[in-house]
Design an enzyme around this catalytic site. Sequence first.
Site, short mmCIF file in Angstrom:
data_model
loop_
_atom_site.label_atom_id
_atom_site.label_comp_id
_atom_site.label_asym_id
_atom_site.label_seq_id
_atom_site.Cartn_x
_atom_site.Cartn_y
_atom_site.Cartn_z
N GLN A 20 -7.07 2.27 8.78
CA GLN A 20 -8.02 3.23 8.21
C GLN A 20 -8.89 2.63 7.11
O GLN A 20 -9.93 3.16 6.78
CB GLN A 20 -7.27 4.44 7.64
CG GLN A 20 -6.49 5.22 8.66
CD GLN A 20 -5.39 6.05 8.03
OE1 GLN A 20 -5.56 7.23 7.76
NE2 GLN A 20 -4.25 5.43 7.78
N ASP A 32 -9.34 7.90 0.08
CA ASP A 32 -8.59 9.14 -0.13
C ASP A 32 -9.48 10.28 -0.62
O ASP A 32 -9.06 11.44 -0.57
CB ASP A 32 -7.47 8.92 -1.15
CG ASP A 32 -6.52 7.81 -0.75
OD1 ASP A 32 -6.42 7.54 0.47
OD2 ASP A 32 -5.89 7.21 -1.63
#
Length: 351
Positions: free
Chosen positions: A277, A131
């Site tokens: 991801q 992130d």
Amino acid sequence: MRVGILTGGGDCPGLNAVIRAVTKSLIHHGQCEVIGIQDGFDGLMGETPRVRALDWREVSGILHIGGTILGTSNSANPLKNQTTLARVARNLTVLALDVIVVIGGDGTMSLAHGLTEATGVHCVGVPKTIDNDIAHCEHSFGFDTAVATATEALRRIESTASSHHRVMIVETMGRRAGWLALESGIAGAADVILLPEIDYSVDTIVRHCRQREQRQRYTIICMGEGAKAQGASMTVHERVEGSPDPVRLGGVGHVLRLQLQPHLKSEVRTTVLGHVQRGGEPTPFDRILATRFGHRAAQLVLQRKFGRMVTLRGARLASVPIADVANIQRLVSPAHELVKMARDIGVCLGD
């Protein structure tokens, strides 16, 4: 010295590269015994600790491998209650560790800081997250790999969007931070990029899609899982009680599809990228960055600079107190250079 290593939170490309670099750097300088703690903090929460010895042979050949050889947990909370904390303290005494190298995100750093205050155990932190939202760290390992994965997905989806003249929504991870959606959206030539930090207007997106219906006849929308419409709340996929981070986001791409479809001629489809991801081999950039972080963490251990987390500022490594990053997220500023650039090249930010 007797040094423990654990990986906390979600898995991330580059974790094994850090484990390798920490272990080899400490062994190279001698007088260090390295112990791997299995499954994050959960390895300290049982009746007996779950650990494995790490030596040169154990960490050789793992640089390029995704995931973590130690296992991890994003729900283990050593501070859950006094009973759990007492068990963790007893296991730390049994292990006789001088310091634990804790590899994780803001939640993991918060737990490490709390554990230090509760038990006195020394910790050195290594920032990990796809992130890219850890405070005081401009770039964390795993992010480059996740951006590359999401970018490839966007490029692949564009071909089917063009063929069928569709509006294709791609939902990325990122929680409450929009870095992953922003950078993969730019790299993947998305027409609309929606971030958690900028609430979107459905009417604005509809207008943009209608304009493209008259020109290119398809639209690619890249949105972070924490994005939300103006006046709305984030879309919660599930709640995990007892977890340090009980709220799990996800599904906003499907929400947006239902909001857009009645107003457009084009068919609207949604793809949620999800955990793809976080998996796979790290990119060369992430392998190098993770190795640099691991080496610097080992230096902090040898210098007995405990209670600090490795960080990257510009191109240089530094360190900050773990307390300064615990449960603090680095978010995208609406005034960030990349946001301004996206607007100038015609990308719709939804506001």
